[in-house]
Enzyme design. Structure first.
Site, PDB file in Angstrom:
ATOM      1  N   GLY A  29       6.638-114.444  39.424  1.00  9.23           N
ATOM      2  CA  GLY A  29       7.289-113.227  38.942  1.00  9.23           C
ATOM      3  C   GLY A  29       7.783-112.407  40.115  1.00  9.23           C
ATOM      4  N   ALA A  85       1.413-108.972  36.301  1.00  7.36           N
ATOM      5  CA  ALA A  85       1.089-108.966  34.865  1.00  7.36           C
ATOM      6  C   ALA A  85       2.166-108.162  34.146  1.00  7.36           C
ATOM      7  CB  ALA A  85      -0.279-108.351  34.625  1.00  7.36           C
ATOM      8  N   LYS A  96       0.346-111.725  30.098  1.00  9.31           N
ATOM      9  CA  LYS A  96       1.134-112.387  31.125  1.00  9.31           C
ATOM     10  C   LYS A  96       2.060-113.402  30.464  1.00  9.31           C
ATOM     11  CE  LYS A  96      -0.555-113.818  34.935  1.00  9.31           C
ATOM     12  NZ  LYS A  96       0.725-113.376  35.555  1.00  9.31           N
ATOM     13  N   GLY A  97       3.037-113.848  31.254  1.00  7.04           N
ATOM     14  CA  GLY A  97       3.931-114.888  30.752  1.00  7.04           C
ATOM     15  C   GLY A  97       5.363-114.434  30.558  1.00  7.04           C
ATOM     16  N   GLY A  98       5.636-113.168  30.929  1.00  6.62           N
ATOM     17  CA  GLY A  98       7.021-112.692  30.846  1.00  6.62           C
ATOM     18  C   GLY A  98       7.956-113.581  31.656  1.00  6.62           C
ATOM     19  N   GLY A  99       7.423-114.145  32.728  1.00  3.98           N
ATOM     20  CA  GLY A  99       8.227-115.046  33.575  1.00  3.98           C
ATOM     21  C   GLY A  99       8.118-116.499  33.130  1.00  3.98           C
ATOM     22  N   GLU A 105      -0.252-120.369  35.300  1.00  3.55           N
ATOM     23  CA  GLU A 105      -0.934-119.183  35.839  1.00  3.55           C
ATOM     24  C   GLU A 105      -2.401-119.168  35.399  1.00  3.55           C
ATOM     25  OE1 GLU A 105       2.802-116.074  36.174  1.00  3.55           O
ATOM     26  OE2 GLU A 105       1.651-116.114  34.336  1.00  3.55           O
ATOM     27  N   LYS A 123       3.038-100.885  34.131  1.00  2.00           N
ATOM     28  CA  LYS A 123       2.389-101.984  33.399  1.00  2.00           C
ATOM     29  C   LYS A 123       1.054-101.566  32.762  1.00  2.00           C
ATOM     30  CE  LYS A 123       5.519-104.947  34.941  1.00  2.00           C
ATOM     31  NZ  LYS A 123       5.204-105.987  35.870  1.00  2.00           N
TER      32      LYS A 123
HETATM   33  C1  5RP Z   1       5.052-114.676  34.851  1.00  2.00           C
HETATM   34  C2  5RP Z   1       4.127-113.532  34.751  1.00  2.00           C
HETATM   35  C3  5RP Z   1       4.381-112.372  35.628  1.00  2.00           C
HETATM   36  O1  5RP Z   1       3.269-112.159  36.437  1.00  2.00           O
HETATM   37  C4  5RP Z   1       4.642-111.176  34.773  1.00  2.00           C
HETATM   38  O2  5RP Z   1       5.723-111.488  33.904  1.00  2.00           O
HETATM   39  C5  5RP Z   1       5.005-109.956  35.621  1.00  2.00           C
HETATM   40  O3  5RP Z   1       6.219-110.192  36.243  1.00  2.00           O
HETATM   41  P1  5RP Z   1       6.913-109.155  37.203  1.00  2.00           P
HETATM   42  O4  5RP Z   1       6.054-109.015  38.414  1.00  2.00           O
HETATM   43  O5  5RP Z   1       8.247-109.799  37.493  1.00  2.00           O
HETATM   44  O6  5RP Z   1       7.069-107.858  36.460  1.00  2.00           O
HETATM   45  O7  5RP Z   1       3.177-113.516  33.994  1.00  2.00           O
HETATM   46  O8  5RP Z   1       4.788-115.651  33.867  1.00  2.00           O
END
Ligand code: 5RP
Length: 226
Positions: A29, A85, A96-99, A105, A123
């Site tokens: 991320g 996160a 988690k998992g937005g990316g 992970e 967050k």
């Molecule tokens: C990726 C994730 C990332 O850690 C989560 O999406 C946060 O991303 P970012 O630091 O870009 O805000 O879980 O799967």
């Protein structure tokens, strides 16, 4: 402080938790990327560490920075895993998992003695659920899993590819369903209900896994404990 500045600040601070000789798990991320870049600078200055990444993108980034990056088959025990996160709730319950990297992970986090979350203040939430909960699903099970998640009231929708061409595919070749379910008052029960559906590979609820969160905001970096 902008969100990007906060992410860079906390990424830099997390490097202080990495000591010579450690085996380090690298997250995925934008925040984790800034951490990896800061860590790469320390490696170029002589820090001796070995790393395992939670995505192809982070693996390739670490390699491009000259870091000693390997895989869990060579390095199955990690001293620390550092990752971002999408949400951080009391007790360090996370979404988690937005990316899209939640499966790897969770695997890499589970290999580490300590999991440190790095995030900016935006967050932090009182209750999980503002951010849609990602669920990773085996491709052939999609027509079965989708209605079952809907029956649970989780309001799933399939994540499209970043370029808009077809569905999003994880590094493991699976689909992601994002569940815009709203507040999750009992994450343990929700996690168990999702996990019981055949074809679900993993979900983005990370419960009782993180040992520390570094949160960056206008007052600098604060530490949250579970
Ligand atoms: C990726 C994730 C990332 O850690 C989560 O999406 C946060 O991303 P970012 O630091 O870009 O805000 O879980 O799967």
């Amino acid at each position: 402080m902008t969100q990007d500045e906060a992410k860079a600040l906390v990424g830099k601070r997390a490097v202080e938790f990495v000591k010579d000789g450690m085996a380090v798990g690298l997250g995925t991320g934008t925040t984790a990327t800034l951490f990896i870049r800061s860590l790469g600078e320390r490696v170029q200055q002589g820090l001796k560490i070995r790393c395992v990444a939670s995505s192809d993108a982070s693996h390739n980034l670490a390699a491009s920075l000259g870091m000693d990056i390997t895989t869990l088959d060579k390095l199955p025990e990690l001293d620390v895993y550092i990752d971002g996160a999408d949400e951080v709730a009391p007790g360090l319950a996370l979404i988690k998992g937005g990316g899209g990297a939640l499966l790897r992970e969770k695997i890499v986090a589970s290999a580490a003695k300590k999991f440190i979350v790095v995030a900016d203040q935006t967050k932090v939430v009182k209750m999980l659920g503002r951010f849609p909960l990602p669920v990773e699903v085996i491709k052939m099970a999609l027509p079965l899993v989708l209605p079952k998640l809907a029956e649970l009231g989780l309001n799933p929708s399939q994540r499209p590819a970043k370029n808009g061409n077809g569905p999003y595919l994880t590094d493991e070749g699976n689909f992601i369903l994002d569940c815009a379910c709203g507040q999750i008052p009992d994450p343990v029960a929700t996690a168990a209900a999702i996990r019981s559906i055949v074809g679900v590979v993993e979900h983005g609820l990370f419960l009782h896994m993180a040992s520390l969160a570094l949160i960056a905001g206008d007052d600098g970096v604060t530490e949250l404990q579970p």
